[in-house]
Design an enzyme around this catalytic site. Structure first.
Site, PDB file in Angstrom:
ATOM      1  N   ALA A  12       0.026  11.757   3.352  1.00  0.00           N
ATOM      2  CA  ALA A  12       0.683  13.070   3.419  1.00  0.00           C
ATOM      3  C   ALA A  12       2.064  12.945   4.048  1.00  0.00           C
ATOM      4  CB  ALA A  12      -0.179  14.049   4.213  1.00  0.00           C
ATOM      5  N   TYR A  13       2.155  12.154   5.085  1.00  0.00           N
ATOM      6  CA  TYR A  13       3.445  11.919   5.743  1.00  0.00           C
ATOM      7  C   TYR A  13       4.419  11.267   4.766  1.00  0.00           C
ATOM      8  CZ  TYR A  13       6.888   9.915   8.927  1.00  0.00           C
ATOM      9  OH  TYR A  13       8.062   9.561   9.542  1.00  0.00           O
TER      10      TYR A  13
END
Length: 136
Positions: free
Chosen positions: A6-7
């Site tokens: 996600a990052y």
């Protein structure tokens, strides 16, 4: 790096948007720059740890061992990464980007950010994958 999907996705999105916006605003007098800080000391680990506990069921996951390592890393108050810089490290490049008549397209702040930008250009992707796997 692994377990940071996600990052990583958010960073790719910002990079793509910045590149597109720069092209769209060419000739307008508005300059678009991307600041790529890399490892900077912040509240990131504490925030990530909170969301980790909220969304990840460690005990029922096939990634249990790796998740436990991530929990250990995120639980530390400070990073053990020797390349981490204080948040003030982005001030000088930020001021340059804001005040320059011809700002850089990208401001890479930390050593890992600079090194991986070069490695990304010169290494085959499978080799870079192995490097990132070891770095994690």
């Amino acid at each position: 790096m692994k377990y940071r999907g996600a990052y990583n996705a958010s960073k790719f999105a910002i990079e793509g948007y910045t590149d597109t916006l720069r092209l769209e605003l060419r000739g307008s007098g508005i300059h678009i720059s991307l600041i790529e800080p890399g490892p900077i000391e912040s509240q990131f680990r504490a925030n990530a740890l909170e969301k980790f506990h909220q969304w990840i069921n460690v005990d029922s996951s096939v990634h249990k061992a790796a998740y436990k390592q991530q929990l250990e890393r995120l639980s530390k108050e400070k990073s053990n990464n020797r390349f981490v810089l204080p948040s003030e490290s982005i001030i000088k490049p930020l001021v340059h980007a804001l005040e320059s008549d011809k700002p850089k397209l990208r401001y890479r702040i930390t050593t890992p950010t600079k090194v991986f930008a070069i490695l990304k250009r010169i290494l085959p992707e499978r080799v870079l994958d192995r490097v990132l796997d070891k770095a994690a």
